[in-house]
Design a protein around this motif. Structure first.
Motif, mmCIF file in Angstrom:
data_model
loop_
_atom_site.group_PDB
_atom_site.id
_atom_site.type_symbol
_atom_site.label_atom_id
_atom_site.label_comp_id
_atom_site.label_asym_id
_atom_site.label_seq_id
_atom_site.Cartn_x
_atom_site.Cartn_y
_atom_site.Cartn_z
ATOM 1 N N UNK A 10 0.936 -1.055 0.173
ATOM 2 C CA UNK A 10 0.085 0.114 -0.148
ATOM 3 C C UNK A 10 0.859 1.340 -0.010
ATOM 4 N N UNK A 11 2.080 1.121 0.832
ATOM 5 C CA UNK A 11 2.884 2.292 0.794
ATOM 6 C C UNK A 11 3.450 2.511 -0.615
ATOM 7 N N UNK A 67 0.746 3.931 -2.864
ATOM 8 C CA UNK A 67 0.405 5.707 -2.356
ATOM 9 C C UNK A 67 1.527 6.237 -2.777
ATOM 10 N N UNK A 68 2.871 6.033 -2.811
ATOM 11 C CA UNK A 68 4.010 6.883 -3.184
ATOM 12 C C UNK A 68 3.681 7.109 -4.840
ATOM 13 N N UNK A 109 0.810 6.916 -6.294
ATOM 14 C CA UNK A 109 -0.120 7.957 -6.697
ATOM 15 C C UNK A 109 0.193 9.348 -6.324
ATOM 16 N N UNK A 146 -6.667 10.414 -5.558
ATOM 17 C CA UNK A 146 -5.990 9.837 -4.249
ATOM 18 C C UNK A 146 -6.746 8.477 -3.898
ATOM 19 N N UNK A 147 -7.877 8.506 -4.139
ATOM 20 C CA UNK A 147 -8.348 7.074 -4.003
ATOM 21 C C UNK A 147 -7.817 5.956 -4.878
ATOM 22 N N UNK A 193 -5.246 4.812 -4.495
ATOM 23 C CA UNK A 193 -4.315 4.055 -3.393
ATOM 24 C C UNK A 193 -5.113 2.777 -3.062
ATOM 25 N N UNK A 194 -6.594 3.002 -2.648
ATOM 26 C CA UNK A 194 -7.541 1.874 -2.203
ATOM 27 C C UNK A 194 -8.109 1.331 -3.247
ATOM 28 N N UNK A 215 -9.108 -1.705 -5.617
ATOM 29 C CA UNK A 215 -8.689 -3.222 -5.294
ATOM 30 C C UNK A 215 -7.889 -3.723 -6.119
ATOM 31 N N UNK A 232 0.038 13.699 2.520
ATOM 32 C CA UNK A 232 -1.431 13.337 3.181
ATOM 33 C C UNK A 232 -1.695 11.843 2.771
ATOM 34 N N UNK A 233 -1.612 11.478 1.599
ATOM 35 C CA UNK A 233 -2.189 10.228 1.068
ATOM 36 C C UNK A 233 -1.655 9.000 1.931
ATOM 37 N N UNK A 234 -0.170 9.186 1.805
ATOM 38 C CA UNK A 234 0.511 7.840 2.612
ATOM 39 C C UNK A 234 0.130 7.710 3.760
ATOM 40 N N UNK A 272 -3.411 6.749 4.698
ATOM 41 C CA UNK A 272 -3.614 5.136 4.485
ATOM 42 C C UNK A 272 -3.129 4.375 5.614
ATOM 43 N N UNK A 273 -1.707 4.899 6.301
ATOM 44 C CA UNK A 273 -1.314 4.065 7.106
ATOM 45 C C UNK A 273 -2.153 4.132 8.367
ATOM 46 N N UNK A 304 -8.891 -0.885 2.809
ATOM 47 C CA UNK A 304 -9.043 -0.279 1.322
ATOM 48 C C UNK A 304 -10.562 -0.022 1.226
ATOM 49 N N UNK A 342 -12.789 2.491 0.123
ATOM 50 C CA UNK A 342 -12.680 4.068 -0.167
ATOM 51 C C UNK A 342 -13.578 4.931 0.541
ATOM 52 N N UNK A 375 -10.937 6.315 3.551
ATOM 53 C CA UNK A 375 -10.201 7.109 3.146
ATOM 54 C C UNK A 375 -10.527 8.388 2.422
ATOM 55 N N UNK A 380 -10.246 12.312 3.107
ATOM 56 C CA UNK A 380 -9.756 13.428 2.120
ATOM 57 C C UNK A 380 -10.670 14.492 2.100
#
Lengths: 198, 193
Positions: free
Chosen positions: A72-73, A76-77, A79, A102-103, A105-106, A108, B72-74, B77-78, B111, B113, B116, B120
């Motif tokens: 995920x990281x 995210x990087x 993205x 930004x979404x 990232x999630x 699927x 922000x995104x990283x 998510x964490x 995950x 959305x 998240x 956002x």
């Protein structure tokens, strides 16, 4: 024949939207016009290609228990980088896709391809898989977008195609229309599949 | 007054599932039975409320002072992943049956959305109001729970009805959510400028 198999799997047999029915959120939300849909699809494809390559290169150094957070990281990087690019070169597209960038990232699809393909194949095949799955996603999204745009606003990729007297079905570009269009398309796919088998 | 406005706005008018299309995966995936849907709704509510608060604090007091807003995104998510892990551990102890029923969809809240998404939207619109961010998160989660529970009720009925073969499964579920979405469009009249 591995390249052909990857291509057919990504675009048709394992199409993320129509067959696997994953990543439906962006498919429903940004498919109000074909141009938005292509933008979203290609943006996702770019992230998918890079994340697939990176994950296939580094997965052997990641302990199994923490692989999902690591993936995920990594995603995210990419993205974050993509969003900088879009802000700089395609500000209008970035604005109309809004939080769905930004979404990614999630989304699927990215984790699914990382888990099921990139973690067990080399970088080159993983890039090919990312490209083909991304194309399948883009194609599905554009198809939905073109249909909704045609019936809802009477345009095709922004060009007016329907005569003015033609009644527009505005509900198709409103949120409910997204559900109806996708439901009807998947039902159509089911019919095609059944015919083939019979 | 502003709290009520933000709450109803997130829960009904801009329902996260039916209007904003956030959280469609669990909405379609865990809506076969009302009880499981309700449990999922509660878990998501908990995670959303906590992550709205945590990401707000993180953004305002860590990222902005460090001039690292672009992370922000990283960061978000964490934070969400950690919170989901906590909820999972708690549920395994407190309610093993619900834990089993939710199955793979519990870790997948990470995950989701909708979670998240709410952080956002908070970042973009309520960046300076801690309480509003939390109220917005809870409102969104209540809207999610409402939609998924109602939808599970509809799906339990669909199970026993005679529908065309091509529409069995996902297509009829999508059509039903479309109809629910039309119903939720009616709430647009609640908040008028």
């Amino acid at each position: 024949m591995k390249p052909l198999k990857i291509l057919l799997n990504g675009v048709w047999y394992e199409n993320p939207i129509f067959v696997q029915a994953i990543a439906l959120c962006p498919a429903l939300a940004v498919s109000t016009t074909a141009v938005n849909a292509i933008g979203m699809g290609l943006a996702t494809a770019v992230v998918l290609i890079f994340s697939n390559i990176t994950i296939s290169l580094v997965h052997r150094f990641i302990p199994n228990q923490v692989r999902i957070p690591c993936f995920i990281v990594i995603i995210a990087g990419f993205v974050t980088v993509l969003q900088f690019g879009l802000e700089a070169y395609f500000p209008a597209l970035n604005h109309s896709l809004g939080i769905f960038i930004p979404l990614i990232v999630v989304n699927c699809i990215l984790l699914a391809r990382a888990e099921s393909f990139a973690a067990s194949n080399n970088a080159l095949w993983s890039a090919a898989d990312g490209l083909c799955t991304g194309l399948g996603f883009t194609a599905a999204l554009t198809f939905i977008g073109a249909i909704r745009e045609f019936f809802g606003s009477g345009t095709f990729f922004g060009v007016s195609v329907l005569p003015a007297w033609f009644p527009l079905t505005v509900i198709i570009i409103l949120p409910p229309g997204a559900f109806f269009t996708l439901g009807a398309l998947i039902a159509g796919m089911n019919v095609i599949k059944k015919r083939r088998r019979a | 007054m502003e709290f009520i406005l933000v709450f109803t706005g997130a829960a009904l008018v801009n329902n996260f599932v039916l209007t904003r299309f956030l959280g469609i995966c669990p909405f379609l995936g865990v809506s076969k039975r009302v009880e499981t849907a309700f449990g999922m709704g509660l878990a998501v509510t908990f995670v959303m409320a906590l992550s709205s608060a945590a990401t707000h604090l993180m953004y305002r007091y860590v990222l902005i002072p460090l001039n690292a807003e672009y992370l922000f995104n990283i960061a978000f998510v964490l934070i969400i992943a950690v919170l989901v892990q906590l909820v999972e551990m708690y549920m395994k102890k407190a309610s093993p049956s619900l834990y089993k029923a939710l199955g793979i969809f519990l870790p997948l809240i990470t995950t989701n959305c909708a979670v998240l998404g709410v952080t956002l939207i908070n970042k973009d619109t309520h960046a300076h109001e801690f309480l509003i961010s939390v109220v917005h998160g809870v409102g969104a989660a209540v809207g999610f729970t409402l939609a998924i529970v109602l939808f599970a009720g509809i799906r339990e009925k669909i199970e026993y009805s005679n529908i065309p073969a091509a529409f069995k499964g996902l297509p009829i579920a999508l059509i039903a959510s479309g109809l629910m979405s039309i119903a939720f469009l009616g709430f647009a009249g609640l908040i008028m400028p």
